[in-house]
Design an enzyme around this catalytic site. Structure first.
Site, PDB file in Angstrom:
ATOM      1  N   ASP A   1       0.848  -1.204   0.000  1.00 23.49           N
ATOM      2  CA  ASP A   1       0.000   0.000   0.000  1.00 23.49           C
ATOM      3  C   ASP A   1       0.883   1.254   0.000  1.00 23.49           C
ATOM      4  O   ASP A   1       0.598   2.237  -0.692  1.00 23.49           O
ATOM      5  CB  ASP A   1      -0.903  -0.007   1.237  1.00 23.49           C
ATOM      6  CG  ASP A   1      -1.587  -1.353   1.420  1.00 23.49           C
ATOM      7  OD1 ASP A   1      -2.371  -1.733   0.540  1.00 23.49           O
ATOM      8  OD2 ASP A   1      -1.302  -2.024   2.423  1.00 23.49           O
TER       9      ASP A   1
ATOM     10  N   HIS B   1      -4.412  -3.456   6.760  1.00 18.16           N
ATOM     11  CA  HIS B   1      -4.208  -3.707   5.330  1.00 18.16           C
ATOM     12  C   HIS B   1      -5.534  -4.219   4.762  1.00 18.16           C
ATOM     13  O   HIS B   1      -5.746  -5.413   4.609  1.00 18.16           O
ATOM     14  CB  HIS B   1      -3.091  -4.724   5.108  1.00 18.16           C
ATOM     15  CG  HIS B   1      -3.036  -5.230   3.692  1.00 18.16           C
ATOM     16  ND1 HIS B   1      -2.638  -4.438   2.642  1.00 18.16           N
ATOM     17  CD2 HIS B   1      -3.370  -6.413   3.156  1.00 18.16           C
ATOM     18  CE1 HIS B   1      -2.728  -5.135   1.520  1.00 18.16           C
ATOM     19  NE2 HIS B   1      -3.174  -6.343   1.803  1.00 18.16           N
TER      20      HIS B   1
HETATM   21  P1  NDP Z   1      -1.006 -15.814  -3.542  1.00 21.05           P
HETATM   22  O1  NDP Z   1       0.396 -16.262  -3.451  1.00 21.05           O
HETATM   23  O2  NDP Z   1      -1.409 -14.969  -4.694  1.00 21.05           O
HETATM   24  O3  NDP Z   1      -1.457 -15.069  -2.212  1.00 21.05           O
HETATM   25  C1  NDP Z   1      -1.134 -15.567  -0.937  1.00 21.05           C
HETATM   26  C2  NDP Z   1      -1.712 -14.699   0.140  1.00 21.05           C
HETATM   27  O4  NDP Z   1      -1.166 -13.402   0.063  1.00 21.05           O
HETATM   28  C3  NDP Z   1      -3.231 -14.535   0.064  1.00 21.05           C
HETATM   29  O5  NDP Z   1      -3.734 -14.659   1.391  1.00 21.05           O
HETATM   30  C4  NDP Z   1      -3.399 -13.137  -0.419  1.00 21.05           C
HETATM   31  O6  NDP Z   1      -4.558 -12.516   0.117  1.00 21.05           O
HETATM   32  C5  NDP Z   1      -2.212 -12.473   0.199  1.00 21.05           C
HETATM   33  N1  NDP Z   1      -1.895 -11.147  -0.355  1.00 21.05           N
HETATM   34  C6  NDP Z   1      -1.459 -10.103   0.371  1.00 21.05           C
HETATM   35  N2  NDP Z   1      -1.279  -9.045  -0.380  1.00 21.05           N
HETATM   36  C7  NDP Z   1      -1.603  -9.391  -1.618  1.00 21.05           C
HETATM   37  C8  NDP Z   1      -1.633  -8.696  -2.839  1.00 21.05           C
HETATM   38  N3  NDP Z   1      -1.317  -7.444  -2.944  1.00 21.05           N
HETATM   39  N4  NDP Z   1      -1.999  -9.358  -3.928  1.00 21.05           N
HETATM   40  C9  NDP Z   1      -2.351 -10.645  -3.855  1.00 21.05           C
HETATM   41  N5  NDP Z   1      -2.357 -11.345  -2.720  1.00 21.05           N
HETATM   42  C10 NDP Z   1      -1.985 -10.732  -1.616  1.00 21.05           C
HETATM   43  O7  NDP Z   1      -2.001 -17.057  -3.482  1.00 21.05           O
HETATM   44  P2  NDP Z   1      -1.924 -18.472  -4.176  1.00 21.05           P
HETATM   45  O8  NDP Z   1      -3.281 -19.055  -4.006  1.00 21.05           O
HETATM   46  O9  NDP Z   1      -1.265 -18.411  -5.506  1.00 21.05           O
HETATM   47  O10 NDP Z   1      -0.907 -19.250  -3.252  1.00 21.05           O
HETATM   48  C11 NDP Z   1      -1.126 -19.514  -1.928  1.00 21.05           C
HETATM   49  C12 NDP Z   1      -0.341 -20.748  -1.596  1.00 21.05           C
HETATM   50  O11 NDP Z   1      -0.376 -20.892  -0.193  1.00 21.05           O
HETATM   51  C13 NDP Z   1      -0.892 -22.006  -2.209  1.00 21.05           C
HETATM   52  O12 NDP Z   1       0.176 -22.677  -2.858  1.00 21.05           O
HETATM   53  C14 NDP Z   1      -1.382 -22.806  -0.998  1.00 21.05           C
HETATM   54  O13 NDP Z   1      -1.182 -24.190  -1.152  1.00 21.05           O
HETATM   55  C15 NDP Z   1      -0.508 -22.247   0.063  1.00 21.05           C
HETATM   56  N6  NDP Z   1      -0.949 -22.364   1.447  1.00 21.05           N
HETATM   57  C16 NDP Z   1      -0.011 -22.814   2.309  1.00 21.05           C
HETATM   58  C17 NDP Z   1      -0.278 -22.942   3.630  1.00 21.05           C
HETATM   59  C18 NDP Z   1       0.791 -23.424   4.531  1.00 21.05           C
HETATM   60  O14 NDP Z   1       1.955 -23.338   4.168  1.00 21.05           O
HETATM   61  N7  NDP Z   1       0.456 -23.949   5.682  1.00 21.05           N
HETATM   62  C19 NDP Z   1      -1.603 -22.618   4.159  1.00 21.05           C
HETATM   63  C20 NDP Z   1      -2.510 -22.105   3.184  1.00 21.05           C
HETATM   64  C21 NDP Z   1      -2.175 -21.981   1.866  1.00 21.05           C
HETATM   65  P3  NDP Z   1      -5.969 -12.470  -0.662  1.00 21.05           P
HETATM   66  O15 NDP Z   1      -6.526 -13.850  -0.539  1.00 21.05           O
HETATM   67  O16 NDP Z   1      -6.740 -11.452   0.092  1.00 21.05           O
HETATM   68  O17 NDP Z   1      -5.658 -12.080  -2.071  1.00 21.05           O
END
Ligand code: NDP
Length: 327
Positions: free
Chosen positions: A159, A187
Site C-alpha cells: 500500500d 491492510h
Molecule cells: P497468492 O500467493 O497470490 O497469495 C497468498 C496470500 O497473500 C493470500 O492470502 C493473499 O490474500 C495475500 N496477499 C497479500 N497481499 C496481496 C496482494 N497485494 N496481492 C495478492 N495477494 C496478496 O495465493 P496463491 O493461491 O497463488 O498461493 C497460496 C499458496 O499458499 C498455495 O500454494 C497454498 O497451497 C498455500 N498455502 C499454504 C499454507 C501453509 O503453508 N500452511 C496454508 C494455506 C495456503 P488475498 O486472498 O486477500 O488475495
C-alpha cells in the site's frame, strides 16, 4: 564469508511465492554478501509444485543460495528460521462468512506461531503477507509467548509503495522524491494513506494537491488498487506483493534511510491512540534490526477519523478471533 540466513516462506508454491523466492535467492532482500537457506512450507497437495519451484531455483545457480528444504510440517519449516515470510493463507471463498475465514486462518497461523515459538532461531523476524494479514499476525504472535512480540509484523508496504507512485505521478516527480509516506491501520479497504505527513520537496503533499483529489481519488485508488489489478490482469497482484515483502524485510534488517520512514504494521505500544497489542500500520524507522514508531506527528481531525475507523476494524477482528478462541 557470512553464515547463511534461514528464510522460511509459507505458501511457497503460490503466485506470490513464485515472485518472491528467486529475488530472495538472488540477494536482493538481505544484500549481496548474505547467503540464504530457503525453507519452503506448503500444504501436502502443493508439495510437488513447491518441488518444481525448487528445481527452477536450482537451475538459476544463484551463488548465494546455500540450500533448499521443502516440507508440509511447520516444525521442520521453522527449525532454525531467522526470517519467516508467512504468505500462505486461506482466501475468502464465495459466500464465506468472516467468522469462517478467521477460523480457517486460525487453523493455519496458530500452529505456525507455536512452531516459531518452539523451533525458530532466537532472532526470528516474522512478516505476515497472507490476508487478513494484520489479524493473522496477531494470531501467530499470540501463540509464540517466548518470542518478543515486536518480532511479528504485517505488511503495509505494498500500500505504501502504491501510494508513493500515485503521488509521484500526480506531481510529476520521480518516486524517489516522495518521502515520509504512511499507511495507517489495517491492510484492508479501511487503510488510511496519509498525505499530511508525506513530503515532496520538503513540503507536505497535502499542500500541493487539492483536497478533493486527496479524499475522493487518491485514497480510494490506493485502497482499491488490488481489485483494479485483478480486473486488469485477471489475476491478483503477485510480483508487486512479493516486491513489497522484500522491501519490508530489507528495511527491517538493513535499516531505513536517514530523514525518511516506511509503513509497517507493528505491535502497538499505544502510540497515536492505537490500542496496545493490535498489529497496526504506522510510520516506522528501523535501526539495529528493530522497528521504532515515528513519534510526535500531529494528527488533524480528518486523519484522526480515518485512523480511528481502520483501527476500530482491527479491534473488531481481534475481538472476533478472541471469541473464536484463536488468541
Ligand atoms: P497468492 O500467493 O497470490 O497469495 C497468498 C496470500 O497473500 C493470500 O492470502 C493473499 O490474500 C495475500 N496477499 C497479500 N497481499 C496481496 C496482494 N497485494 N496481492 C495478492 N495477494 C496478496 O495465493 P496463491 O493461491 O497463488 O498461493 C497460496 C499458496 O499458499 C498455495 O500454494 C497454498 O497451497 C498455500 N498455502 C499454504 C499454507 C501453509 O503453508 N500452511 C496454508 C494455506 C495456503 P488475498 O486472498 O486477500 O488475495
Amino acid at each position: 564469508s557470512k553464515a547463511p540466513v534461514t528464510v522460511t516462506v509459507t505458501g511457497a508454491a503460490g503466485q506470490i511465492g513464485y515472485a518472491l523466492l528467486f529475488r530472495i535467492a538472488s540477494g536482493v532482500m538481505l544484500g549481496p554478501d548474505t547467503p540464504v537457506v530457503l525453507n519452503l512450507l506448503e500444504i501436502t497437495p502443493a508439495l510437488k509444485a513447491a518441488e518444481g519451484t525448487a528445481m527452477e531455483l536450482d537451475d538459476c545457480a544463484f551463488p548465494l543460495l546455500a540450500g533448499i528444504n521443502i516440507t508440509d510440517d511447520p516444525r521442520k519449516a521453522f527449525d532454525g528460521a531467522n526470517i519467516g515470510l508467512l504468505v500462505g493463507a486461506r482466501p475468502r471463498g464465495p459466500g464465506m462468512e468472516r467468522a469462517d475465514l478467521l477460523e480457517a486462518n486460525g487453523g493455519i497461523f496458530k500452529p505456525q506461531g507455536a512452531a516459531i515459538n518452539d523451533v525458530a532461531a532466537d532472532d526470528i523476524r516474522v512478516l505476515v503477507v497472507g490476508n487478513p494479514a494484520n489479524t493473522n499476525a496477531l494470531i501467530a504472535q499470540s501463540h509464540a509467548p517466548d518470542v518478543p512480540a515486536e518480532r511479528f509484523t504485517a505488511m503495509m508496504r505494498l500500500d505504501h509503495n502504491r501510494a508513493k507512485t500515485q503521488v509521484a505521478q500526480k506531481l510529476g516527480v520521480p518516486v524517489s522524491e516522495v518521502t515520509k509516506m504512511t499507511i495507517w491501520g489495517n491492510h484492508s479497504a479501511s487503510q488510511y494513506p496519509d498525505l499530511f505527513h508525506a513530503e515532496v520537496g520538503g513540503k507536505p503533499v497535502a499542500e500541493q494537491v487539492d483536497q478533493a483529489w486527496l479524499a475522493d481519488t487518491f485514497i480510494p485508488t490506493v485502497a482499491k488498487r488490488g481489485a483494479a489489478i485483478i480486473d486488469a490482469r485477471g489475476a491478483s497482484s503477485a510480483a508487486s506483493a512479493a516486491n513489497a515483502a522484500i522491501d519490508h524485510i530489507n528495511s527491517w534488517v538493513l535499516g531505513t534511510p536517514a530523514g525518511d520512514w516506511v509503513s509497517s504494521a507493528v505491535v502497538s505500544d499505544g502510540s497515536y491512540g492505537i490500542p496496545e497489542g493490535l498489529i497496526a500500520g504506522v510510520p516506522a524507522t528501523s535501526t539495529g534490526g528493530a522497528w521504532q514508531v515515528v513519534q510526535g506527528l500531529e494528527i488533524d481531525d480528518f486523519s484522526r477519523a480515518k485512523i480511528d475507523a481502520s483501527v476500530k476494524e482491527l479491534a473488531d477482528e481481534r475481538d472476533a478471533v478472541r471469541s473464536l478462541g484463536l488468541i
